[in-house]
Structures are given as C-alpha cells and as structure tokens.
Design an enzyme around this catalytic site. Structure first.
Site, PDB file in Angstrom:
ATOM      1  N   ASP A   1      75.161  31.529  31.785  1.00  0.00           N
ATOM      2  CA  ASP A   1      74.853  30.890  30.507  1.00  0.00           C
ATOM      3  C   ASP A   1      75.577  29.541  30.422  1.00  0.00           C
ATOM      4  OD1 ASP A   1      73.630  31.720  27.642  1.00  0.00           O
ATOM      5  OD2 ASP A   1      75.432  30.499  27.353  1.00  0.00           O
TER       6      ASP A   1
ATOM      7  N   ASN B   1      71.259  19.626  22.910  1.00  0.00           N
ATOM      8  CA  ASN B   1      70.012  19.409  22.179  1.00  0.00           C
ATOM      9  C   ASN B   1      70.257  18.736  20.834  1.00  0.00           C
ATOM     10  OD1 ASN B   1      68.252  20.457  24.115  1.00  0.00           O
ATOM     11  ND2 ASN B   1      68.445  22.552  23.339  1.00  0.00           N
TER      12      ASN B   1
ATOM     13  N   ASP C   1      66.336  19.394  28.447  1.00  0.00           N
ATOM     14  CA  ASP C   1      65.461  19.828  29.536  1.00  0.00           C
ATOM     15  C   ASP C   1      65.961  19.313  30.880  1.00  0.00           C
ATOM     16  OD1 ASP C   1      63.882  21.146  27.751  1.00  0.00           O
ATOM     17  OD2 ASP C   1      62.244  19.687  27.760  1.00  0.00           O
TER      18      ASP C   1
ATOM     19  N   ARG D   1      71.727  31.317  48.801  1.00  0.00           N
ATOM     20  CA  ARG D   1      70.961  31.508  50.027  1.00  0.00           C
ATOM     21  C   ARG D   1      69.479  31.676  49.743  1.00  0.00           C
ATOM     22  NH1 ARG D   1      73.747  36.902  51.567  1.00  0.00           N
ATOM     23  NH2 ARG D   1      73.127  37.142  49.383  1.00  0.00           N
TER      24      ARG D   1
ATOM     25  N   GLU E   1      68.860  28.656  27.779  1.00  0.00           N
ATOM     26  CA  GLU E   1      69.849  28.110  28.707  1.00  0.00           C
ATOM     27  C   GLU E   1      70.485  29.186  29.574  1.00  0.00           C
ATOM     28  OE1 GLU E   1      72.202  28.932  24.881  1.00  0.00           O
ATOM     29  OE2 GLU E   1      70.151  28.469  25.496  1.00  0.00           O
TER      30      GLU E   1
END
Length: 347
Positions: free
Chosen positions: A206, A214, A223, A238, A249
């Site tokens: 998070d 924002n 974004d 990997r 988010e």
C-alpha cells in the site's frame, strides 16, 4: 440468388466452439490445451510444445534488439524452470524475426518447426513442433489455427490486465490466488512422498499517503505514481512472481517458491528502491508491505486477511516497512488470524 455456403473446416469449427466456452470462463490454460489437442489430431509430429516468452525483470516491452535477454518456459506450467532463449538458435531467430523457422533434423530425418504467437507488437509465445514430416495440405490449417489462437489469447490477456498499470487486475488476482491455494494441497501431498514442495507467499503493498498526492497535485499525477510504482515492481521481482493492482493504491504480489520469511529481503529491496525513486513534481514516496505464507487447507480469505493484518501493522507502526505475518505472530506482536470452517472457528 444466394450462394451455397462453403463446407466449413471441421477442425476450425471444433476449435472455435471450444474458444467460445473458454473465453466465457477466461481460461487461457484450457485454450492452450485445446490448441495442443487439435494439433495432435491434425498434424503428424512427435512432440508439440508451447513456450511463453518473457524477460527476467518482467519487462514485456522488449524487441529484436534485446530479445537475447528473454527466457522461455512451458506455457502450461508457470513454475517450470526458465531457459534463456539465446541457448536455442531456432527460438531466438523466431522471436527476433517474428517469422516461422523450419529446420530439418539430420539425425532423425524429421523437421522442427517454430511458430511465433504474437501479442500487441511482440512475440509472447513460441509453438514448437518437433519430429514432423513435410507440410502439405496441413500448412494452411496450421497457419489459421495459430492465428486464431493468437487473437483469442490476446483478448484473454487484455481482460486480465489493469488498464492503467499493465499489471494483472483484481479479477485475475481472485482467480489465480484460488488456483495457488488449491495447488498448495497437492504440493503438501507431494512433499510427503519425499519430493520437495515449493512454497509461495502473498504480499500486499500500500503506497503511503497516496490520497495526499491526488488532493495536492491532482489525479493525473496520482496515475503517474501508480504507473511508475508498477514499473518498479516489474523490474524488482522475478518473471515467475505474479503482480496485481489490487485496488486503488494497493497492489498484491505472489512470490513463487518462497516462504514469507524468505521473501522479506526481496520485499525490502523493493521498498528501498521505491524510497530512493523521485517521482516527477512529487518527489519520493514510500510503501507499507505485509506478507504471509500460502498454506494448504486454508481459505483464500484467511491468507489475504493475514497479509492484510501484517500490512496494517506496518502502517500503524511508522509506515515505510515490511512486516511478515508469521514473524509478528511468533513475537507476540500480532494475534493469530482465525481460520473459519463452517460453524467451527479454529486458531
């Protein structure tokens, strides 16, 4: 006067029928199995293989200039060992030119054919047919079959991806995590028969104080943070690890073949990489991460809840850190998450 319809190719009819059902179920593996089955029935050869093409750093934007850094693996077995594409000149040539490669094998007298499966602009898979005779009337059917498969595979992959970040979306996460949990039971039984069972774990990530981005800079900059965050994930983990945009988010990551404790250094590496990265106009951002093991015999909700609890422990205790559920429980810093089975609650 209407013309009489041409006689339809039975192979294409059966394959298209399978595609309709499989597209509704969004089962790419079933689609692949259908392709191989059709090939076995209509093309005489000793062996068929479908190989996924990817980069070790998950960067799908490779081209003929850096294709030598790619690896191939069995499409139907995402846990199979990746093999560098440069070790096979036929595969390398096909992926680079996007043309089929046909070569006669002197020892057996048979022929090896490598066909490209195209994604948006690059080769995403290679169909390898070995021990086949010279193609005659089968050639046209084979070409149409591969084209149909390429188109449908592209549509399936588009449905599984998040439109902004390019990572797998939440719906894809729900399907794949269920599959992993079910397979964990098979892995446990395999371990009892003296064969090593792979461990997997789930991490939830998070972005700290993302709402502030924002509110202060606008959603366009928000974004951009999400896009760059996803790109950093792709370069940090990997090719066999599975990355998802979980929502807003929040991101999810399945680390394949790693226990939650063993995954902490890899997650810590990513956390430090993000902390050092400067986003345009915004500066640096941090992330709080929680990780928990994927164990057999437990519900998907239980596993997600454990990773979620570990992530919130990280956020509530300073943010910008990696917390392992099992370690927190062992140290008495987090109460065990209960496993609910029917009306019985197990601890």
């Amino acid at each position: 006067m209407p013309q009489a319809p041409k006689e339809a190719d039975p192979l294409l009819i059966s394959y298209l029928d399978a595609i309709v059902a499989l597209t509704c179920q969004r089962e790419a593996h079933g689609l692949t199995a259908s392709l191989i089955d059709s090939l076995c029935q209509h093309v005489q050869a000793e062996r068929f293989r479908l190989l996924a093409v990817s980069h070790l750093n998950n960067d799908s934007d490779f081209d003929e200039n850096n294709i030598q850094g790619a690896v191939v693996r069995d499409w139907l077995d995402p846990l199979s060992t990746p093999i560098p594409i440069r070790h096979d000149k036929d595969l390398l040539a096909c992926a680079r030119t996007k043309d089929r490669i046909s070569r006669k094998i002197p020892v057996t007298g048979g022929r090896r054919l490598v066909l490209p499966i195209l994604g948006v602009s690059n080769v995403t898979a290679l169909l390898v047919i070995e021990g086949m005779r010279e193609l005659g009337s089968e050639d046209g059917v084979l070409a149409r079959l591969v084209q149909i498969f390429s188109n449908q595979l592209y549509l399936l992959s588009r449905n599984e991806l998040d439109g902004l970040t390019g990572l797998y979306n939440r719906q894809s996460f729900d399907e794949r995590i269920k599959h992993l949990v079910l397979n964990a039971g098979h892995d446990e039984r395999r371990a009892r028969s003296s064969v090593a069972a792979p461990h997997n774990c789930l991490a939830l990530l998070d972005i700290d104080h993302f709402k502030m981005v924002n509110d202060r800079y606008g959603h366009l900059y928000g974004d951009e943070v999400l896009v760059q965050f996803a790109r950093l994930m792709s370069h940090s983990f990997r090719h066999q690890d599975m990355m998802f945009r979980y929502g807003g988010e929040e991101f999810a990551l399945v680390l394949v073949g790693m226990t939650s404790e063993a995954a902490v250094p890899a997650l810590e590496f990513f956390r430090l990489s993000l902390e050092a990265y400067e986003f345009p106009q915004i500066g640096c951002k941090t992330v709080s991460i929680g990780v928990a093991g994927i164990s057999p015999g437990e519900s998907v909700d239980t596993i997600i809840n454990r990773a979620d609890k570990a992530m919130y422990h990280a956020k509530q205790n300073g943010r910008n850190q990696v917390c392992c559920y099992e370690t927190l429980v062992a140290r008495g810093k987090l109460a065990p998450v209960s496993v609910i089975t029917g009306d019985i609650e197990l601890f």
